[in-house]
Design an enzyme around this catalytic site. Structure first.
Site, short mmCIF file in Angstrom:
data_model
loop_
_atom_site.label_atom_id
_atom_site.label_comp_id
_atom_site.label_asym_id
_atom_site.label_seq_id
_atom_site.Cartn_x
_atom_site.Cartn_y
_atom_site.Cartn_z
N TYR A 18 -1.86 -0.97 10.55
CA TYR A 18 -1.90 -1.22 9.10
C TYR A 18 -0.64 -0.67 8.42
O TYR A 18 -0.01 -1.36 7.60
CB TYR A 18 -3.15 -0.55 8.52
CG TYR A 18 -3.32 -0.76 7.03
CD1 TYR A 18 -3.82 -1.95 6.52
CD2 TYR A 18 -2.99 0.25 6.13
CE1 TYR A 18 -3.98 -2.14 5.16
CE2 TYR A 18 -3.16 0.08 4.76
CZ TYR A 18 -3.65 -1.13 4.28
OH TYR A 18 -3.81 -1.30 2.93
N SER A 26 0.87 -1.18 0.00
CA SER A 26 0.00 0.00 0.00
C SER A 26 0.90 1.23 0.00
O SER A 26 2.06 1.14 0.41
CB SER A 26 -0.87 0.01 1.27
OG SER A 26 -1.68 1.18 1.31
N1 LIG Z 1 -8.85 -0.62 -1.40
C1 LIG Z 1 -7.83 0.19 -1.26
O1 LIG Z 1 -7.94 1.41 -1.42
C2 LIG Z 1 -6.47 -0.36 -0.91
C3 LIG Z 1 -5.37 0.50 -0.94
C4 LIG Z 1 -4.10 -0.01 -0.66
C5 LIG Z 1 -3.95 -1.34 -0.35
N2 LIG Z 1 -5.03 -2.15 -0.31
C6 LIG Z 1 -4.81 -3.56 -0.01
O2 LIG Z 1 -5.37 -4.34 -1.03
C7 LIG Z 1 -5.77 -5.60 -0.50
C8 LIG Z 1 -7.21 -5.86 -0.86
O3 LIG Z 1 -7.99 -4.80 -0.36
P1 LIG Z 1 -9.51 -4.58 -0.79
O4 LIG Z 1 -9.76 -3.12 -0.66
O5 LIG Z 1 -9.80 -5.27 -2.06
O6 LIG Z 1 -10.23 -5.29 0.45
P2 LIG Z 1 -11.41 -6.36 0.56
O7 LIG Z 1 -11.76 -6.43 1.98
O8 LIG Z 1 -12.47 -6.04 -0.45
O9 LIG Z 1 -10.69 -7.70 0.07
C9 LIG Z 1 -9.82 -8.41 0.88
C10 LIG Z 1 -10.04 -9.89 0.62
O10 LIG Z 1 -9.17 -10.60 1.51
C11 LIG Z 1 -9.93 -11.59 2.19
N3 LIG Z 1 -9.32 -11.86 3.50
C12 LIG Z 1 -9.35 -11.09 4.61
N4 LIG Z 1 -8.71 -11.72 5.61
C13 LIG Z 1 -8.25 -12.89 5.12
C14 LIG Z 1 -7.53 -13.97 5.66
N5 LIG Z 1 -7.16 -13.99 6.96
N6 LIG Z 1 -7.21 -15.01 4.86
C15 LIG Z 1 -7.60 -15.03 3.56
N7 LIG Z 1 -8.32 -14.06 3.00
C16 LIG Z 1 -8.64 -12.98 3.77
C17 LIG Z 1 -11.33 -10.99 2.32
O11 LIG Z 1 -12.31 -11.99 2.55
C18 LIG Z 1 -11.47 -10.31 0.96
O12 LIG Z 1 -11.95 -11.19 -0.04
C19 LIG Z 1 -5.48 -5.55 0.99
O13 LIG Z 1 -4.21 -6.12 1.24
C20 LIG Z 1 -5.44 -4.06 1.27
O14 LIG Z 1 -4.66 -3.76 2.39
C21 LIG Z 1 -6.29 -1.70 -0.58
#
Ligand SMILES: NC(=O)c1ccc[n+]([C@@H]2O[C@H](COP(=O)([O-])OP(=O)(O)OC[C@H]3O[C@@H](n4cnc5c(N)ncnc54)[C@H](O)[C@@H]3O)[C@@H](O)[C@H]2O)c1
Length: 256
Positions: free
Chosen positions: A152, A138
């Protein structure tokens, strides 16, 4: 161009929805054979059915689950070319309200999950003398932060450090190790947990004028997973619409 991952076997952890689902869709378009893993069984299975992929319920914070996911890829397809550890949680919590258990859970999923996925995938990739290890980091942590993101930020900065070390350790085995640093990406989770005011505020601070999409992030993963990136290891690609660039608030000012 299509077929950039033709017949490559990819395990994508955290792929039921959001960015991970976007990565799965993009990899499928390019011919990859997919194994999807997520701790949400129903949503994960639904995504897998949509893509004709195998699915395994996986809590990536547990090493046994990471090993079972890799074992399914090997059983289904006989090899494992690409692992993407995208699962992550981002509870909004001020440091003063964070308990040691809250801290540990974020670390267990985001950081130990990264280690678990890596270690589980290492032996088959070493044996093949080929592998692409990829992680969702991130901009939050490695570059910037905001209140409520202490654990985080620490976990995501940790992923970047881990990427560098793993890239060095595995460089002799034909394995590259890289990550993507998304900025603000519009997913269901962001809409639900952050809300409209947050999204508007972010739109105003992103030079390209919009939040990113899961596909924007997936395109960077696709590049890093493909043979085009065979000489790239130990680094991350920032996908943030220019959000990190401005020196001040008036970045939209144009010359008179
Ligand atoms: N959305 C954003 O703006 C953003 C920005 C930077 C980084 N990220 C990173 O991107 C990744 C995905 O984020 P997102 O926004 O799509 O979130 P999201 O919550 O929509 O998706 C995360 C997925 O991971 C799964 N998950 C959670 N805990 C888990 C575990 N213990 N084991 C296996 N699966 C698990 C959830 O069920 C979900 O399907 C994350 O690592 C997040 O930190 C997101």
């Amino acid at each position: 161009m299509t077929g950039r991952l033709q017949d490559k076997v990819a395990l994508i952890v955290g792929s039921a929805r959001g960015i991970g689902k976007g990565i799965a869709l993009r990899f499928a378009e390019e011919g990859a054979r997919l194994v999807l893993a997520d701790n949400e069984a129903e949503a994960g299975q639904a995504t897998a059915d949509e893509l004709g992929a195998a699915f395994i319920r996986t809590d990536i914070s547990l090493m046994a689950d990471a090993e079972a996911a890799v074992a399914l890829a090997l059983k289904s397809h006989g090899r494992l070319d690409i692992v993407v550890q995208n699962a992550g949680i981002y509870p909004w919590q001020l440091i003063e309200n964070t308990s040691p258990d809250d801290w540990d859970r974020v670390m267990a999923v985001n950081l130990r999950g990264t280690f678990n996925a890596t270690l589980a995938a290492l032996a088959p990739m070493k044996a093949q003398h080929y592998g692409r290890m990829l992680y969702t980091s991130s901009i939050t942590g490695p570059r910037v932060s905001s209140p409520g993101h202490g654990h985080y930020s620490a976990s995501k900065a940790g992923i970047n450090g881990f990427i560098r070390s793993a890239a060095l350790e595995f460089s002799g085995y034909g394995i590259t190790v890289n990550g993507v640093e998304p900025g603000n990406i519009l997913t269901e989770a962001i809409e639900l947990h952050r809300g409209a005011a947050y999204i508007k505020n972010m739109e105003d601070s992103i030079p390209l004028g919009r939040l990113g999409s899961p596909r924007d992030v997936a395109n960077a993963f696709l590049f890093l997973a493909s043979d085009d990136a065979s000489y790239i290891t130990g680094t991350t690609i920032i996908v943030d619409g220019g959000q990190l660039l401005p020196e001040g608030k008036d970045f939209r000012l144009l010359p008179p």
